[in-house]
Design a protein around this motif. Structure first.
Motif, short mmCIF file in Angstrom:
data_model
loop_
_atom_site.label_atom_id
_atom_site.label_comp_id
_atom_site.label_asym_id
_atom_site.label_seq_id
_atom_site.Cartn_x
_atom_site.Cartn_y
_atom_site.Cartn_z
N ALA A 35 30.93 43.57 65.31
CA ALA A 35 31.80 42.94 66.31
C ALA A 35 33.07 43.74 66.56
N LYS A 39 34.52 45.55 70.10
CA LYS A 39 35.87 45.35 70.66
C LYS A 39 36.57 46.67 70.93
N LYS A 60 23.32 35.12 68.36
CA LYS A 60 24.12 34.06 67.73
C LYS A 60 24.26 34.27 66.23
N GLY A 63 27.09 36.26 65.63
CA GLY A 63 28.26 35.88 66.44
C GLY A 63 28.51 36.85 67.58
N ASN A 65 27.15 36.88 70.50
CA ASN A 65 27.20 36.21 71.81
C ASN A 65 28.64 35.94 72.23
N LYS A 66 29.47 35.47 71.28
CA LYS A 66 30.87 35.15 71.61
C LYS A 66 31.68 36.42 71.89
N ILE A 67 31.46 37.45 71.07
CA ILE A 67 32.18 38.72 71.27
C ILE A 67 31.85 39.29 72.64
N THR A 69 30.68 37.79 75.40
CA THR A 69 31.24 37.04 76.53
C THR A 69 32.76 37.22 76.61
N ASN A 70 33.43 37.25 75.47
CA ASN A 70 34.89 37.48 75.48
C ASN A 70 35.24 38.84 76.09
N ASN A 73 34.49 38.88 79.80
CA ASN A 73 35.47 38.04 80.54
C ASN A 73 36.85 38.69 80.61
N LEU A 101 24.11 33.59 78.26
CA LEU A 101 25.52 33.94 78.06
C LEU A 101 26.42 33.37 79.16
#
Length: 203
Positions: A35, A39, A60, A63, A65-67, A69-70, A73, A101
């Motif tokens: 992750a 970033k 998932k 984790g 999926n969250k990274i 989308t963040n 976005n 997503l």
């Protein structure tokens, strides 16, 4: 500092052939499931081969999926390839109804056509709306597809290119900094390499 593309490793993609294609065009890239490294990257590619529910489950688990989308976005250039493009949408009907997503509005449905499913092989694309990925790509260029499901877009403005396979099948989609390619650019010769180069030039 060298710009770098992160290729997401979640156990579902032909990662090495995408990496090889990026090496060929002179793009710096690395494969990762970390992750923090996602970033730190300047752009992200989400490849994918297989079934939608398995892919979401794999993302998932770490984790990722969250990274993803963040980062998308927040405006980082993002490219989904094949199943990776389908994951960008809100949900899929493949195997069982599964949430995606949600980066582009619409859903993934079984291709409705009289032709053989899956669509495997070369097909030409029509380009109703230019986007950065398609810079220098000509109408009716041939690219390589392997898929049984396709996107049903909620907003036609997100459609940049499609192929005709007894039905109009979205081939390239975009929403701001997020792009999706249904075919395999890494298997589509000069045209595919051109599109990867266009993505690289975004950063």
């Amino acid at each position: 500092m060298n710009k770098k593309i992160a290729i997401v490793d979640y156990g579902m993609g032909n990662l090495l052939s995408v990496k090889k294609a990026l090496d060929y065009i002179g793009a710096n890239s690395f494969i990762t499931s970390d992750a923090e490294k996602l970033k730190e990257s300047d752009a992200i590619i989400l490849p994918g081969v297989g079934a939608f529910p398995d892919a979401i489950e794999s993302l998932k688990k770490n984790g990722l999926n969250k990274i993803i989308t963040n980062e998308a976005n927040e405006g980082k250039p993002f490219l989904g390839i094949c199943l990776g493009m389908q994951l960008l949408f809100e949900e899929s009907e493949e195997v069982t109804k599964t949430k995606g997503l949600g980066l582009i509005k619409g859903r993934i449905i079984k291709i409705k056509t009289e032709f053989k499913i899956p669509q495997i092989g070369w097909n030409s694309i029509n380009i109703p709306k230019e986007c950065e990925l398609l810079k220098g790509v000509l109408e009716k260029s041939y690219v390589y597809f392997v898929h049984s499901y396709c996107a049903a877009l909620e907003n036609k403005d997100n459609l940049n290119a499609y192929c005709d396979y007894g039905a109009k099948i979205p081939a390239v989609v975009s929403s701001k900094n997020v792009f999706g390619i249904q075919f395999h650019p890494e298997k589509s010769g000069e045209i595919g390499l051109k599109m990867l180069k266009n993505f690289w030039e975004l950063i």
